[in-house]
Design a protein around this motif. Structure first.
Motif, PDB file in Angstrom:
ATOM      1  N   ASP A  23      -4.119   4.133   3.719  1.00 17.40           N
ATOM      2  CA  ASP A  23      -3.768   2.759   4.085  1.00 17.40           C
ATOM      3  C   ASP A  23      -3.765   2.585   5.595  1.00 17.40           C
ATOM      4  O   ASP A  23      -2.956   1.843   6.156  1.00 17.40           O
ATOM      5  CB  ASP A  23      -2.401   2.379   3.507  1.00 17.40           C
ATOM      6  CG  ASP A  23      -1.275   3.295   3.991  1.00 17.40           C
ATOM      7  OD1 ASP A  23      -1.574   4.386   4.530  1.00 17.40           O
ATOM      8  OD2 ASP A  23      -0.095   2.926   3.833  1.00 17.40           O
ATOM      9  N   ALA A  26      -3.523  -0.763   7.325  1.00 18.29           N
ATOM     10  CA  ALA A  26      -2.204  -1.390   7.384  1.00 18.29           C
ATOM     11  C   ALA A  26      -1.326  -0.729   8.433  1.00 18.29           C
ATOM     12  O   ALA A  26      -0.250  -1.244   8.760  1.00 18.29           O
ATOM     13  CB  ALA A  26      -1.522  -1.307   6.018  1.00 18.29           C
ATOM     14  N   SER A 346      -2.532  -0.921  -7.291  1.00 19.66           N
ATOM     15  CA  SER A 346      -1.875  -0.249  -6.178  1.00 19.66           C
ATOM     16  C   SER A 346      -0.646   0.512  -6.650  1.00 19.66           C
ATOM     17  O   SER A 346      -0.396   1.652  -6.225  1.00 19.66           O
ATOM     18  CB  SER A 346      -1.488  -1.277  -5.110  1.00 19.66           C
ATOM     19  OG  SER A 346      -0.807  -0.673  -4.039  1.00 19.66           O
ATOM     20  N   ASN A 355      -1.529   6.215  -1.468  1.00 23.04           N
ATOM     21  CA  ASN A 355      -1.087   5.006  -0.771  1.00 23.04           C
ATOM     22  C   ASN A 355      -2.284   4.117  -0.465  1.00 23.04           C
ATOM     23  O   ASN A 355      -3.094   4.433   0.410  1.00 23.04           O
ATOM     24  CB  ASN A 355      -0.392   5.367   0.536  1.00 23.04           C
ATOM     25  CG  ASN A 355       0.896   6.134   0.333  1.00 23.04           C
ATOM     26  OD1 ASN A 355       1.368   6.291  -0.794  1.00 23.04           O
ATOM     27  ND2 ASN A 355       1.472   6.622   1.412  1.00 23.04           N
ATOM     28  N   SER A 357      -3.219  -0.324  -0.241  1.00 17.30           N
ATOM     29  CA  SER A 357      -2.578  -1.636  -0.221  1.00 17.30           C
ATOM     30  C   SER A 357      -3.283  -2.590  -1.167  1.00 17.30           C
ATOM     31  O   SER A 357      -4.401  -2.336  -1.624  1.00 17.30           O
ATOM     32  CB  SER A 357      -2.572  -2.198   1.205  1.00 17.30           C
ATOM     33  OG  SER A 357      -3.875  -2.214   1.742  1.00 17.30           O
ATOM     34  N   SER A 361      -4.181  -9.317   2.500  1.00 18.28           N
ATOM     35  CA  SER A 361      -4.125  -8.669   3.814  1.00 18.28           C
ATOM     36  C   SER A 361      -4.322  -9.655   4.964  1.00 18.28           C
ATOM     37  O   SER A 361      -4.865  -9.313   6.008  1.00 18.28           O
ATOM     38  CB  SER A 361      -5.163  -7.544   3.901  1.00 18.28           C
ATOM     39  OG  SER A 361      -4.910  -6.545   2.940  1.00 18.28           O
TER      40      SER A 361
END
Length: 403
Positions: A23, A26, A346, A355, A357, A361
């Motif tokens: 991820d 993020a 997810s 992990n 997302s 977003s």
């Protein structure tokens, strides 16, 4: 090989939990040198700048070092080009507020629907208040790519600003910016480039991009939660006068930074840039020279993993990758699993130690242009510390979910 992913991973405490941290788009994890730099700054003692004592001089030195580090990272000609703030969104609103002061009815700005909303909404809102016209460059919904000629075609004699991303935060697509920024400069317009997802994966040179302003977030490249907007030259800031407190510094870039800077976090920024410069242990020379070598090594590593990820997703029945980019991309995949909501996917992957997302977003215009709406998709994004084994774990888990 100077780039050893196992040795790099050993510097990241969070990665020891056995999960696959896919991820990065993020936010990346933080290595020991950054953690120690932040802790050391607090241990040594910090005071606000301007005092006649060591702790104050220490804070001033940290700020100067942080500006120089970011300037090296993105190829800015002078540390005075670097403005810091808590996030790219807050800084973009800050710059939009001052750049829009000269907009009038009949003026035009150009945005794209490939961008994160932080490089769309501030400009649209300020244009609406000024009575300026907003022109939006549309992606090709079949591929997700942004036709450069279409963007260039929207830039005219009344254009004041062009806001465009250097890399999509969900599709990973990296548009060819130079024709866009060249055309903007030709008509006297400014270009504001969102480099938040670009900077972690590329050797950045602002001059090569032609950007007048380039935004980056340190927490996307192993640093603390801090962002910077970098001007192409100090002169680009000298002629801008944002609202500020009367006794606040008149100097640039200080007048763009509201209140007291987070000195310890800035020490972390310096350590993060040094860390990036040393990812390839064969790299030598100045920090800028080591960055050039290490960033190329990172790009090669991530490209190998991205090919494995993209090819693997294409082979999993029931998985649909959004967009079909033909040009350069970051190692980011945005996809859906047939019959399952993105949040459900997810969560199921999280139970398997992965992990990733899910959602839009903040690529608000893009998810609508792709026809998938605010539910968005699942995003897997690789980083310099990602491994082949982690990619394979994801593909195996997706195969199980879609079976």
């Amino acid at each position: 090989m100077g780039f050893d992913v196992d040795k790099i991973r050993a510097q990241y405490p969070a990665l020891a939990d056995g999960r696959a941290w896919l991820d990065g788009a993020a936010g990346t994890q933080v290595p020991e040198p950054v953690i120690e730099a932040i802790s050391d700054a607090y241990r040594a003692g910090l005071s606000n700048v301007g005092g006649p004592y060591e702790s104050s001089r220490r804070s001033s030195g940290i700020v100067a070092e942080a500006r120089a580090a970011v300037a090296d990272l993105v190829g800015a000609p002078d540390p005075a080009c670097v403005t810091f703030g808590p996030s790219m969104t807050s800084l973009t609103y800050r710059f939009a507020g001052v750049l829009a002061l000269g907009w009038n009815p009949g003026d035009e700005i150009v945005v794209t629907n490939l961008d994160h909303d932080a490089n769309v909404r501030p400009w649209v809102q300020l244009a609406q208040r000024a009575g300026a016209t907003v022109r939006t460059a549309e992606i090709d919904p079949a591929t997700g790519e942004l036709p450069v000629d279409d963007v260039v075609g929207l830039i005219g004699e009344r254009t004041k600003l062009v806001a465009v991303t250097a890399a999509s935060n969900v599709l990973g697509i990296m548009p060819d910016l130079k024709p866009i920024t060249d055309r903007a400069r030709e008509v006297g317009a400014l270009s504001y480039v969102d480099g938040v997802q670009h900077c972690p994966h590329a050797h950045v040179r602002i001059a090569d991009l032609g950007a007048d302003f380039y935004a980056t977030s340190a927490y996307k490249w192993a640093g603390p939660h801090l962002a910077a907007v970098v001007a192409a030259d100090p002169w680009g800031l000298e002629n801008l006068h944002p609202d500020k407190l009367k006794p606040s510094p008149e100097s640039s870039p200080e007048r763009f930074e509201l209140g007291t800077n987070p000195f310890a976090a800035m020490a972390g920024v310096v350590a993060a840039v040094e860390h990036l410069a040393d990812l390839d242990t064969d790299a030598t020379g100045t920090r800028a020279e080591r960055l050039a070598i290490s960033r190329e090594a990172v790009a090669a590593h991530e490209a190998r993993l991205a090919t494995r990820l993209f090819d693997g997703l294409a082979g999993v029945s029931g998985v649909r990758r959004h967009g079909a980019p033909q040009g350069p991309t970051t190692p980011t995949a945005f996809f859906s699993v047939q019959g399952k909501a993105p949040a459900e996917v997810s969560a199921a992957l999280s139970e398997r130690g992965l992990n990733v997302s899910a959602g839009h977003s903040y690529a608000w215009e893009l998810v609508h242009a792709l026809g998938i709406g605010p539910e968005g998709g699942v995003r897997a994004s690789l980083s310099h510390y990602s491994t082949t084994e982690e990619v394979d774990r994801l593909l195996t888990a997706l195969g199980e979910l879609s079976a």
